[in-house]
Design a protein around this motif. Structure first.
Motif, PDB file in Angstrom:
ATOM      1  N   SER A 105       0.706  -1.399   0.056  1.00 53.94           N
ATOM      2  CA  SER A 105      -0.072  -0.097  -0.215  1.00 53.94           C
ATOM      3  C   SER A 105       0.955   1.170  -0.128  1.00 53.94           C
ATOM      4  CB  SER A 105      -1.015   0.153   1.349  1.00 53.94           C
ATOM      5  OG  SER A 105      -1.798  -1.008   1.200  1.00 53.94           O
ATOM      6  N   ILE A 106       1.976   1.047   0.671  1.00 51.14           N
ATOM      7  CA  ILE A 106       2.846   2.329   0.697  1.00 51.14           C
ATOM      8  C   ILE A 106       3.602   2.640  -0.503  1.00 51.14           C
ATOM      9  CG2 ILE A 106       4.994   3.181   1.804  1.00 51.14           C
ATOM     10  CD1 ILE A 106       4.484   1.710   4.257  1.00 51.14           C
ATOM     11  N   VAL A 107       3.819   1.567  -1.228  1.00 53.57           N
ATOM     12  CA  VAL A 107       4.361   1.575  -2.438  1.00 53.57           C
ATOM     13  C   VAL A 107       3.358   2.298  -3.530  1.00 53.57           C
ATOM     14  CG1 VAL A 107       5.477   0.171  -4.542  1.00 53.57           C
ATOM     15  CG2 VAL A 107       6.098  -0.381  -2.210  1.00 53.57           C
ATOM     16  N   LEU A 108       2.261   1.891  -3.482  1.00 55.89           N
ATOM     17  CA  LEU A 108       1.196   2.185  -4.534  1.00 55.89           C
ATOM     18  C   LEU A 108       0.847   3.708  -3.987  1.00 55.89           C
ATOM     19  CD1 LEU A 108      -1.285  -0.879  -4.489  1.00 55.89           C
ATOM     20  CD2 LEU A 108       0.282   0.020  -6.173  1.00 55.89           C
ATOM     21  N   PHE A 109       0.655   4.050  -2.731  1.00 59.28           N
ATOM     22  CA  PHE A 109       0.196   5.421  -2.395  1.00 59.28           C
ATOM     23  C   PHE A 109       1.305   6.419  -3.030  1.00 59.28           C
ATOM     24  CE2 PHE A 109       0.244   9.087   0.804  1.00 59.28           C
ATOM     25  CZ  PHE A 109      -0.992   9.150   0.531  1.00 59.28           C
ATOM     26  N   PHE A 110       2.524   6.147  -2.824  1.00 57.05           N
ATOM     27  CA  PHE A 110       3.552   6.994  -3.278  1.00 57.05           C
ATOM     28  C   PHE A 110       4.032   6.863  -4.769  1.00 57.05           C
ATOM     29  CE2 PHE A 110       4.081   7.171   1.225  1.00 57.05           C
ATOM     30  CZ  PHE A 110       4.053   8.375   1.657  1.00 57.05           C
ATOM     31  N   GLY A 111       3.797   5.426  -5.309  1.00 57.01           N
ATOM     32  CA  GLY A 111       4.523   5.220  -6.424  1.00 57.01           C
ATOM     33  C   GLY A 111       3.547   5.368  -7.743  1.00 57.01           C
ATOM     34  N   THR A 112       2.188   5.475  -7.485  1.00 59.67           N
ATOM     35  CA  THR A 112       1.067   5.274  -8.648  1.00 59.67           C
ATOM     36  C   THR A 112       1.322   6.373  -9.652  1.00 59.67           C
ATOM     37  OG1 THR A 112      -0.563   4.309  -6.991  1.00 59.67           O
ATOM     38  CG2 THR A 112      -1.356   5.437  -9.153  1.00 59.67           C
ATOM     39  N   PRO A 113       1.868   7.676  -9.309  1.00 63.65           N
ATOM     40  CA  PRO A 113       2.158   8.692 -10.121  1.00 63.65           C
ATOM     41  C   PRO A 113       3.414   8.062 -11.231  1.00 63.65           C
ATOM     42  CG  PRO A 113       1.843   9.697  -8.148  1.00 63.65           C
ATOM     43  CD  PRO A 113       2.072   8.247  -7.912  1.00 63.65           C
ATOM     44  N   ILE A 114       4.181   7.468 -10.916  1.00 59.80           N
ATOM     45  CA  ILE A 114       5.277   7.019 -11.677  1.00 59.80           C
ATOM     46  C   ILE A 114       4.962   5.820 -12.179  1.00 59.80           C
ATOM     47  CG2 ILE A 114       7.669   5.994 -11.480  1.00 59.80           C
ATOM     48  CD1 ILE A 114       8.095   7.854  -9.157  1.00 59.80           C
ATOM     49  N   MET A 115       4.289   4.753 -11.499  1.00 60.03           N
ATOM     50  CA  MET A 115       4.080   3.477 -12.112  1.00 60.03           C
ATOM     51  C   MET A 115       2.807   3.350 -13.234  1.00 60.03           C
ATOM     52  SD  MET A 115       4.495   0.470  -8.994  1.00 60.03           S
ATOM     53  CE  MET A 115       3.399   1.485  -8.084  1.00 60.03           C
TER      54      MET A 115
END
Length: 232
Positions: A105-115
């Motif tokens: 969830s932490i990865v998705l919270f901060f990484g969605t704009p990049i991924m």
């Protein structure tokens, strides 16, 4: 004479006893709710994937993986009468599933704009990625509810009654969402509203399975103590 037909595989509290009765009949009562519950589970997982996209699937995988493991672990230890080990195993398994889900969830919270840009064309990314990022930041902090619900549903299903976990899953994950979409969504008509309906269904399901597991474990401990008293 008809009233004396054996029904020993069903205990007085309507809990299924897999050690008694006709094998085919017992398995039928035990397996059919699991099959139906699995079908319902796949339906709402599919709905998750359609609405949230490829990102939610990663969290769902982390949460779903623990449920079958806890089902087997719990059933074997209940059969051995090791209720303390059941309690510890379910706690550890649920914690592992939740921690894994929180990390993703932490990865998705901060990484969605990049991924998000990896799965979209350049022309679409400028419009869709900001929307997906906002939606993911609403959902990601609450994915741990889903992990708890999935882990404990597996544990509860292994404790002799698969019907009630199926009903909880059907009611909380499906019916609650349908009610929210029919009665709440028309008042707001936003994706944020849909997100909060999903979050509410996860939270209610998690609380329901926590209560169910605690109650069932307590009933098993009481049953074990009564057997000890009878022996002595």
């Amino acid at each position: 004479m008809g009233q004396n037909r054996p029904t020993s595989f069903m205990m007085k509290n309507k809990t299924l006893d897999l050690t008694k009765g006709n094998t085919i009949t017992v398995l039928r009562y035990f397996v059919l709710p699991i099959l139906l519950g699995s079908l319902i589970q796949q339906l709402y997982v599919t709905a998750d994937a359609v609405i949230v996209g490829q990102f939610v699937g990663k969290n769902g995988l982390a949460a779903d993986a623990m449920a079958p493991a806890l089902t087997t672990f719990t059933a074997q230890n209940i059969g051995a009468g090791k209720y303390d080990r059941v309690k510890k195993g379910v706690f550890v398994g649920t914690a592992m599933s939740t921690i894994c889900c929180v990390m993703i969830s932490i990865v998705l919270f901060f990484g969605t704009p990049i991924m998000g840009k990896w799965f979209l064309t350049f022309s679409d990314a400028g419009v869709i990625v900001p929307l997906a990022s906002g939606y993911m930041r609403l959902l990601a902090p609450f994915f741990f509810f889903y992990a708890i619900a999935e882990a404990l549903s597996g544990a509860c299903s292994s404790m002799g009654d698969t019907l009630k976990p199926m009903v909880v899953t059907l009611t909380c994950m499906c019916v609650l969402r349908i009610v929210g979409i029919i009665f709440i969504f028309p008042l707001h008509h936003t994706m944020e509203c849909i997100a909060f309906i999903y979050i509410a269904s996860w939270a209610v399901t998690a609380v329901a399975f926590v209560l169910m597991f605690v109650i069932r474990l307590r009933m098993l401990e009481i049953k074990k103590n009564k057997k000890r008293e009878f022996v002595f």
